[in-house]
Design a protein around this motif. Structure first.
Motif, PDB file in Angstrom:
ATOM      1  N   SER A 818       0.832  -1.192   0.000  1.00  0.00           N
ATOM      2  CA  SER A 818       0.000   0.000   0.000  1.00  0.00           C
ATOM      3  C   SER A 818       0.868   1.243   0.000  1.00  0.00           C
ATOM      4  O   SER A 818       1.910   1.291   0.657  1.00  0.00           O
ATOM      5  CB  SER A 818      -0.916  -0.016   1.232  1.00  0.00           C
ATOM      6  OG  SER A 818      -1.568   1.222   1.384  1.00  0.00           O
ATOM      7  N   ALA A 819       0.413   2.262  -0.738  1.00  0.00           N
ATOM      8  CA  ALA A 819       1.156   3.517  -0.805  1.00  0.00           C
ATOM      9  C   ALA A 819       0.783   4.471   0.310  1.00  0.00           C
ATOM     10  O   ALA A 819       1.437   5.502   0.469  1.00  0.00           O
ATOM     11  CB  ALA A 819       0.914   4.188  -2.155  1.00  0.00           C
ATOM     12  N   THR A 820      -0.249   4.152   1.090  1.00  0.00           N
ATOM     13  CA  THR A 820      -0.684   5.039   2.167  1.00  0.00           C
ATOM     14  C   THR A 820      -0.324   4.531   3.547  1.00  0.00           C
ATOM     15  O   THR A 820      -0.438   5.269   4.519  1.00  0.00           O
ATOM     16  CB  THR A 820      -2.208   5.238   2.107  1.00  0.00           C
ATOM     17  OG1 THR A 820      -2.858   3.974   2.261  1.00  0.00           O
ATOM     18  CG2 THR A 820      -2.616   5.855   0.781  1.00  0.00           C
ATOM     19  N   GLN A 871      -1.608   2.109  -6.116  1.00  0.00           N
ATOM     20  CA  GLN A 871      -2.309   3.086  -5.286  1.00  0.00           C
ATOM     21  C   GLN A 871      -1.554   4.399  -5.278  1.00  0.00           C
ATOM     22  O   GLN A 871      -0.314   4.432  -5.290  1.00  0.00           O
ATOM     23  CB  GLN A 871      -2.460   2.558  -3.856  1.00  0.00           C
ATOM     24  CG  GLN A 871      -3.305   3.440  -2.940  1.00  0.00           C
ATOM     25  CD  GLN A 871      -3.422   2.850  -1.546  1.00  0.00           C
ATOM     26  OE1 GLN A 871      -2.546   2.147  -1.067  1.00  0.00           O
ATOM     27  NE2 GLN A 871      -4.523   3.148  -0.865  1.00  0.00           N
ATOM     28  N   PRO A 873      -0.162   7.571  -3.424  1.00  0.00           N
ATOM     29  CA  PRO A 873       0.196   7.852  -2.019  1.00  0.00           C
ATOM     30  C   PRO A 873      -0.481   9.115  -1.509  1.00  0.00           C
ATOM     31  O   PRO A 873      -1.035   9.914  -2.273  1.00  0.00           O
ATOM     32  CB  PRO A 873       1.715   8.005  -2.077  1.00  0.00           C
ATOM     33  CG  PRO A 873       2.011   8.427  -3.480  1.00  0.00           C
ATOM     34  CD  PRO A 873       0.970   7.745  -4.339  1.00  0.00           C
ATOM     35  N   ASN A 874      -0.444   9.268  -0.189  1.00  0.00           N
ATOM     36  CA  ASN A 874      -0.992  10.473   0.427  1.00  0.00           C
ATOM     37  C   ASN A 874      -0.118  11.672   0.107  1.00  0.00           C
ATOM     38  O   ASN A 874       1.107  11.575   0.049  1.00  0.00           O
ATOM     39  CB  ASN A 874      -1.087  10.307   1.946  1.00  0.00           C
ATOM     40  CG  ASN A 874      -2.205   9.375   2.354  1.00  0.00           C
ATOM     41  OD1 ASN A 874      -3.216   9.273   1.670  1.00  0.00           O
ATOM     42  ND2 ASN A 874      -2.024   8.674   3.460  1.00  0.00           N
ATOM     43  N   SER A 883      -5.537  11.269  -3.181  1.00  0.00           N
ATOM     44  CA  SER A 883      -4.749  10.487  -2.234  1.00  0.00           C
ATOM     45  C   SER A 883      -5.505   9.227  -1.828  1.00  0.00           C
ATOM     46  O   SER A 883      -6.675   9.283  -1.451  1.00  0.00           O
ATOM     47  CB  SER A 883      -4.432  11.325  -0.994  1.00  0.00           C
ATOM     48  OG  SER A 883      -3.633  12.434  -1.325  1.00  0.00           O
ATOM     49  N   ASP A 902      -9.754   5.213   3.925  1.00  0.00           N
ATOM     50  CA  ASP A 902      -8.829   6.177   3.320  1.00  0.00           C
ATOM     51  C   ASP A 902      -9.522   7.483   2.940  1.00  0.00           C
ATOM     52  O   ASP A 902      -8.869   8.418   2.466  1.00  0.00           O
ATOM     53  CB  ASP A 902      -8.174   5.578   2.073  1.00  0.00           C
ATOM     54  CG  ASP A 902      -6.849   4.910   2.392  1.00  0.00           C
ATOM     55  OD1 ASP A 902      -6.214   5.324   3.379  1.00  0.00           O
ATOM     56  OD2 ASP A 902      -6.463   3.967   1.676  1.00  0.00           O
TER      57      ASP A 902
END
Length: 1422
Positions: A818-820, A871, A873-874, A883, A902
């Motif tokens: 996951s990018a977050t 995904q 990222p934030n 995001s 999210d």
């Protein structure tokens, strides 16, 4: 009921009358037989040994039914909570960004049913923005909001929920949360006085003074209890000082004549001089008229001064049946809401009130669904909404049961202004509220957010107005204030039927390895077949087609742009990503245009001639890997070349060619400025690593020779150190570090010798999950297994601390981090997409939950296999952007979605994934009618659903309606088919493949699928249907229908039918040509005569009472009856006769009103019982382990909430005996359906090795069977597990310990209001030293009593609630406040459990292994 007597039972210190079944008394006498007699019988006839097995029940899905919705900050003043109150549970939710809800915790251990609910606490004052004419400070809008508690948490939150239970309990409930997201409920209870009758039992009505000065609890009639309470601040100080205090200071019971319709506290006004004045208002029904009674008193005195100010004052004739009583806040006036008008009553304290009527807006006055009820719809709930302090009016929202929504304002002129807001899409009950979405000073600038729970359909969260950042000043006023949905609240109640079956997967050849849970739920146009699923919800916001053959997806750019459209500037969030469809690459630009509240996606493919990519990205080659690097560059690797590209204009910075070699795999990472490739050069295979300089150019490289072809190549950063993971074809894993452009091998693991079903443990993908200071390497294998490596890189080198495997399926596992959230990754395996989370404790077990894509416009959407996912990222943007959005290729479509946790405010970057909980995500197949029966037809690959719907036969005037019955065949695949419809009808439901009409008011009781083949080999599929037709009061006839699906258009044709004088309640196939039926009170056996092409009667048997359900296990037929419990018949046929001989084989030993049953033929799986030695303290046999024996069990469910196991002796030497009740589970609600099925996904099975072999993922030690599901009409779903004797005794021992300690906990005891008049409760008094004795918790002691079957039930919910607490420890539970014999008893019981699995532990290892084993036993089903 017949055959019942009354006896006096001591309940909570009082003698009450309870009915007793005479069969229970007879069974109790039978159980008191001398032990030596039992032993002698066992010795003479070992076939009659009764297995001492038990049953474990666990809640899989809580009931979605919601009685009340209460916005209340019951954790902390800076946490925005809302409480859903059901019948037996309370669900705590948090109001998150843009009105979305996040589940926090559930309390379901109430001892009774919840009757009423209210909120006790200080009223939140709405803050207003005082900086007029200035821009909003976006970074400070949500600064106060948070989702966890800090170390300076208050002893009490600002608000506390008040509940009344039917067990004469008044409960104060609140919650506490910590930084890790764990939530614990706290409570204080007060005993309510008993009533002389059911109508005089207190708790039906509850009123809480808004200034926290008093609480009133009333019965339906007879009187009410008045409590004088402390302020919330005073109570908080007492709790903070360590006192065991309750907010009640005094109490008084006041009689009242008449039936209480409404009860509310009135406000004394805004004058502070009246802060001590309390006013309690009643609307009563007295002698056929509606009247008002008002009490008031001064809180500076005791309750003896409370007097009647206005007693039984008649209301106006037009207000005789008021739906709602609404007290005003600015004065002691109140509103009475009737069907078509609202009346304002003033000056009630004078004794002669003044009435001011106001009609309701004509737009909302007409009934929205006039055909669903015989009476005009009533207003069912209201709620006050916050307004600015300078706003001189009081504002309310009112909802009607048919979904009508009304907004009302009352100003100083005492004129009621009403306006029609809109219609709710579903019927509504009392579960309605207005939410405060934000707690900042700009909260009043947000829209009104309304929430309503569904009664027969999904609930909904809706907003009226626009968010601060989405104002549209040019839009029409009516458009801005029209309701718009935010999200739905799942509801699958009421449930009429249950099916557990393995649905086909049409998107892939790899089907799921488990069954699905399907329930028939809803009514009318909201009827549906719901597939109950658990996991995380990913709402699809946009999609696109044409993705067949996609092998990879990489996001390479994202951001926000402003552009002019229609004369105004609009914000456009965009992302650019690569999609590989061999042998080429596509570049897509997805834009989300934000136009006020409306948003839309635009998808554009960028071609090679476009200026954006013509010099940079390679499109005519297959992309192997790509990423954004250093936020400035894009790195792309193809089979022939690697390029470094400037992100701003996509121009080439540098390139690296692979001309002389054949590239096998490549890897990039946004965290590590290198590229890694493995290429073949003639006979050599080499790993090459090339660094990327800060200028974007490629620098030095390093090489390492490999022994075989690679299967996996990943770049991972572990605690800031770059590592390269290489998986080889021979099953090896190589780990390298990069230091000064040199490769160093730090770890090597070879799994090549381990194989599973011919498939080696070969690495497919690798990710690194980090949480706090711990790192875990998760490897996805090609045989469908996850290999979890817990590593330590704090010292020199690379050290693997532990290994653990989890099976995900049978195909390769593809992992994407996951990018977050650094602790989360996505795993795709076959048709499953899962969220994998780093363990939050010392355990090596990963937290794995499914991810379900859903579409708001397509409730029956079924996701396909995910072949590529990435995904965004934030970002630190102060505005709403992309995001957290997920781009996934599912089947042939690109899905753009976002996980619900999210979704957050702009600049609110608190990671919520650590605190997110999986929830129910139903998939609904709409039927547009009320479903009553559901069966999956495997041969036809369709779902057969029996439905009923109200239809207008003649329009008014002189109109009438009828109930039309149909059988629908639902098409489960995505193929477009021509729908066969009846004349005059237009179908809008593409799921319905065919409709077959039955007679009006005909009800379907049973559906069976029958397949028959002709001598020529041609197969025919028939649907056999048993129905009942109501002919009048107490008279019902029936039919048996033979239906056949014909032609490609899916039409259903009636081939033959047979009429009966009684309803056909159950049908079951007996072999290939036999058919057993229950017609009224008769069991009929028929056989198909292939020569004459007709059914022949082969025998019948009269039942003791009408049958409700029947199953067949040749040569036995099991029948559940309405009044005479369960009967088993044995069928036999002499060789020279056509007729069957039907004998009663065995019956139940008790009388039960059954609803359903299932039978198990478990084979040699159950240990036979061995008599305990007389001097055994633990009940454990001193002899050898008991032998295995064949056993059959019939699981029964009755209308009293019991689920019992009936022993079926596996012998032919007995006839007409009473079957032994092995166990009996007492549940708070009745189970209406029981089904068997393999529902548990692979990752919810325990691994006993690291090979990944399916044989290593067997049942947990001590579990005989765990594939039974039961459903209740309110939507609750239970799972039932059969336990071996050692497991039963251990779990029951631990449950006894937990229950005794909870009963002794002061928090779970009733608080005393007047200590000087209180008498000690002998049940709560400790004896001796106060330690828990072994005799109190020994399960063998309780099994010898008359309630032995009930003592063989283990409540898994009790165990899970205790061990889910953060500080729960097994050793602490066993050793604290217990005598030494309790610890000795635990170790003896542990020996029996460990002997079953063939292990041996000593010392602390016993506690650790039993705790680990309990985690396996209590593992969630989904």
């Amino acid at each position: 009921m017949a055959h019942q007597i009354q006896q006096q039972v001591l309940v909570d210190g009082e003698w009450v009358s309870r009915p007793v079944d005479v069969y229970q008394l007879m069974a109790r006498a039978q159980q008191q037989t001398d032990a030596r007699t039992r032993e002698s019988v066992a010795d003479q006839d070992p076939e009659f040994e009764i297995p001492l097995v038990g049953i474990l029940s666990k809640t899989v899905f809580d009931s979605p039914f919601v009685q009340f919705i209460l916005p209340a900050n019951i954790r902390h003043k800076n946490q925005n909570d809302v409480v859903f109150v059901g019948e037996y549970s309370v669900h705590l939710k948090e109001v998150c960004a843009y009105g979305h809800l996040r589940h926090v915790a559930t309390k379901a251990d109430f001892k009774g049913r919840i009757l009423a609910a209210g909120v006790f606490g200080e009223t939140r004052k709405a803050e207003a923005n005082t900086e007029h004419g200035t821009l909003f400070k976006r970074t400070a809008v949500h600064a106060k909001r948070r989702s966890t508690m800090d170390d300076e948490a208050d002893a009490l939150p600002p608000k506390v929920v008040v509940l009344t239970l039917d067990t004469r309990t008044l409960m104060f409930l609140w919650a506490e949360s910590n930084r890790t997201g764990n939530t614990r409920f706290r409570q204080k209870t007060i005993r309510l006085p008993s009533g002389n009758s059911r109508y005089e039992r207190l708790g039906s009505h509850l009123a809480v003074d808004p200034k926290c000065r008093a609480i009133a609890v009333a019965a339906h009639e007879g009187g009410f209890m008045l409590y004088k309470t402390k302020s919330i601040d005073k109570w908080r100080e007492e709790v903070r000082s360590g006192g065991d205090a309750v907010p009640v200071e005094d109490e008084r019971f006041i009689p009242a004549e008449g039936c209480i319709m409404h009860m509310e506290f009135l406000s004394p006004g805004l004058d502070k001089a009246d802060d001590h004045h309390v006013i309690l208002m009643f609307i009563l029904a007295h002698r056929g008229k509606t009247k008002m009674t008002c009490f008031d008193w001064d809180t500076r005195h005791d309750l003896s001064t409370a007097t009647v100010r206005a007693e039984r004052v008649s209301v106006d004739l037009d207000d005789q049946v008021p739906s709602l009583l609404i007290p005003l806040y600015r004065s002691p006036d109140f509103l009475l809401v009737c069907d078509r008008h609202i009346s304002l009553y003033r000056s009630i304290l004078s004794g002669v009130p003044t009435r001011i009527p106001c009609p309701i807006d004509n737009v909302v006055a007409p009934a929205l669904r006039p055909g669903e009820a015989k009476t005009y719809p009533r207003w069912v709930q209201w709620d006050r909404v916050s307004r600015h302090s300078t706003f001189a009016k009081e504002a309310f929202y009112l909802v009607r049961e048919d979904g009508g929504l009304l907004y009302a304002e009352l100003g100083d002129a005492k004129k009621i202004e009403t306006s029609h807001v809109g219609e709710w899409p579903h019927p509504i009950d009392k579960g309605f509220a207005s939410l405060s979405v934000d707690i900042s000073e700009l909260a009043l600038s947000n829209p009104d957010v309304l929430i309503a729970a569904g009664t027969t359909s999904d609930g909904q969260v809706t907003k009226v107005g626009s968010w601060i950042t989405e104002y549209q000043y040019q839009a029409a006023y009516s458009t801005l204030l029209s309701p718009s949905p935010i999200e739905s609240i799942p509801n699958w109640a009421p449930v009429a039927d249950l099916a557990v079956t393995r649905l086909p997967e049409f998107h892939t050849e790899h089907g799921r390895e488990r069954d699905s849970i399907l329930v028939a739920n809803g009514r009318g146009s909201h009827g549906a077949i719901s597939e109950l699923r658990k996991g995380f919800h990913a709402l699809v916001d946009g999609d696109a087609g044409g993705m067949e053959g996609c092998t990879g997806l990489w996001i390479i750019d994202y951001g926000t742009e402003e552009r002019a459209m229609d004369g105004s500037m609009e914000r456009e969030n965009f992302t650019i990503f690569l999609i590989t469809i061999p042998p080429e690459t596509m570049v897509l630009r997805a834009s989300r245009i934000e136009a006020g509240e409306n948003s839309s996606w635009q998808m554009m493919q960028i071609h090679q001639s476009d200026e954006l990519v013509h010099d940079g990205l390679i499109l005519d080659e297959e992309t192997v890997s790509a990423c954004c690097l250093l936020d400035r560059y894009v790195v792309q690797i193809t089979r022939k070349e690697a390029r470094s590209i400037l992100r701003s204009d996509m121009s080439v910075v540098d390139s690296h060619s692979f001309d002389s070699t054949f590239l096998l795999v490549g890897a990039t990472s946004s965290q590590i400025p290198v590229i890694a490739t493995v290429a073949r050069d003639h006979a050599h295979i080499a790993l090459q690593v090339v660094e990327v300089l800060e200028s974007g150019a490629f620098g030095k490289d390093a090489r390492y020779e490999l022994a075989s072809d690679p299967t996996c190549l990943e770049l991972l950063a572990i605690e800031g150190v770059p590592y390269i993971f290489v998986g080889l074809m021979d099953g090896s894993l190589l780990v390298f570090t990069i230091r000064e452009a040199k490769l160093s091998l730090v770890y090597k693991e070879n799994l090549g010798g381990v194989s599973t079903n011919g498939l080696r443990m070969v690495f497919e993908s690798v990710v690194c999950l980090s949480f706090e200071e711990s790192s875990t390497i998760v490897c996805g294998m090609r045989n469908g297994v996850l290999l979890n490596l817990r590593v330590d890189v704090s010292h020199a080198g690379f050290k693997v601390l532990s290994k653990y495997t989890t099976r995900m399926g049978t195909t390769a596992v593809q992992l994407t981090r996951s990018a977050t959230d650094m602790s989360v990754a996505f795993a795709a395996c076959g048709t499953d997409l899962c969220r994998i989370c780093h363990p939050r404790n010392e355990s090596a077990v990963l937290a794995i939950d499914s991810i379900w894509f859903t579409k708001a416009t397509e409730p029956g959407y079924q996701q396909a296999s995910v072949t590529a996912i990435d995904q965004i990222p934030n970002t630190k943007s102060a505005s709403k952007d992309l995001s957290g959005f997920i781009f996934a290729v599912s089947g042939s479509r690109l899905l753009i979605s976002q996980l619900d946790y999210d979704i957050r405010w702009a600049s609110h970057n608190i990671p919520l994934s650590n605190m997110a909980h999986s929830k129910t995500v139903p998939r609904k197949l709409t039927t547009n009618a009320t479903p009553t029966k559901v069966v999956y037809l495997e041969g036809l690959r369709k779902m057969a659903v029996a439905t009923t719907a109200t239809h207008e036969e003649r329009a008014p005037p002189n109109g009438y309606r009828s109930v039309r019955s149909r059988i629908q065949l639902l098409q489960l695949d995505d193929e477009e088919q021509e729908i066969k419809q009846e004349e005059g009808e237009v179908s809008r439901n593409k799921l319905i493949a065919s409709n077959f009409s039955l007679k009006n008011y005909e009800r379907v009781y049973s559906i069976a699928e029958w397949k028959i083949s002709t001598p020529s080999g041609r197969a025919y599929h028939f649907i056999i249907v048993g129905t009942g037709i109501m002919q009048g009061p107490g008279r019902e006839t029936g039919r048996r229908l033979m239906l056949q699906l014909q032609g490609s258009d899916g039409s259903v044709k009636l081939m033959k039918h047979h009429n009966y004088e009684h309803p056909v309640r159950s049908i079951a196939l007996y072999g290939a040509k036999g058919l057993a039926m229950i017609v009224g009170k008769t069991l009929i056996m028929e056989e198909y005569d292939a020569k004459n092409l007709k059914w022949q009667n082969r025998g019948s048997k009269e039942l003791p009472s009408p049958g409700v359900h029947m199953t067949v296990s040749k040569p036995y037929i099991y029948v559940s009856t309405v009044q005479c419990s369960h009967v088993c018949y044995k069928f036999s046929r002499p060789s020279d006769e056509d007729q069957f001989a039907i004998e009663r084989f065995f019956t139940d030993d008790r009388q039960r009103e059954l609803t359903w049953h299932i039978n198990w033929r478990l084979g040699d799986m159950i240990p036979a019982s061995v008599p305990d030695s007389p001097d055994s303290v633990t009940g454990k046999s001193k002899g050898p382990l008991p032998p295995k024996m064949p056993a059959n069990i019939v699981l029964l469910a009755d209308k009293s909430g019991n689920v019992a196991g009936l022993f079926h002796p596996d012998t032919d030497d007995i006839k007409a005996v009473a079957g032994k009740t092995l166990f009996e589970a007492c549940l708070p609600r009745s189970v209406i359906r029981l089904r068997n099925g393999s529902i548990r996904p692979p990752w919810r099975r325990v691994s006993h090795g690291i090979s990944g072999d399916p044989d290593d993922f067997n049942l947990v030690t001590g579990i005989i069977n765990d594939d039974t599901i039961g459903v209740c009409s309110d939507g609750t779903v239970y799972s039932f597990t059969i336990l071996t004797p050692p497991t039963l005794k251990m779990l029951r021992f631990i449950q006894n310990l937990i229950e005794i300690k909870q009963n002794r906990d002061p928090e779970f005891q009733y608080s005393i209001i007047r200590h000087e008049n209180a008498r000690p409760d002998p049940d709560m008094m400790d004896e001796g030293d106060g330690l828990i004795k072994a005799w109190d918790v020994d399960p063998s002691v309780r099994e010898k009593e008359h309630a032995a079957p009930r003592m063989r039930h283990v409540d898994g919910d009790v165990l899970m609630r205790f061990f889910n607490q953060e500080q729960a420890r097994l050793k602490t539970l066993v050793t604290e406040n217990t005598e030494q014999r309790v610890d000795d008893l635990f170790k003896e019981l542990a020996e029996g459990v460990l002997a079953e699995e063939g292990s041996l532990y000593g010392g602390e290892g016993v506690y650790n292994r039993i705790a680990e084993w309990m985690g396996e036993v209590l593992m969630p089903l989904l």
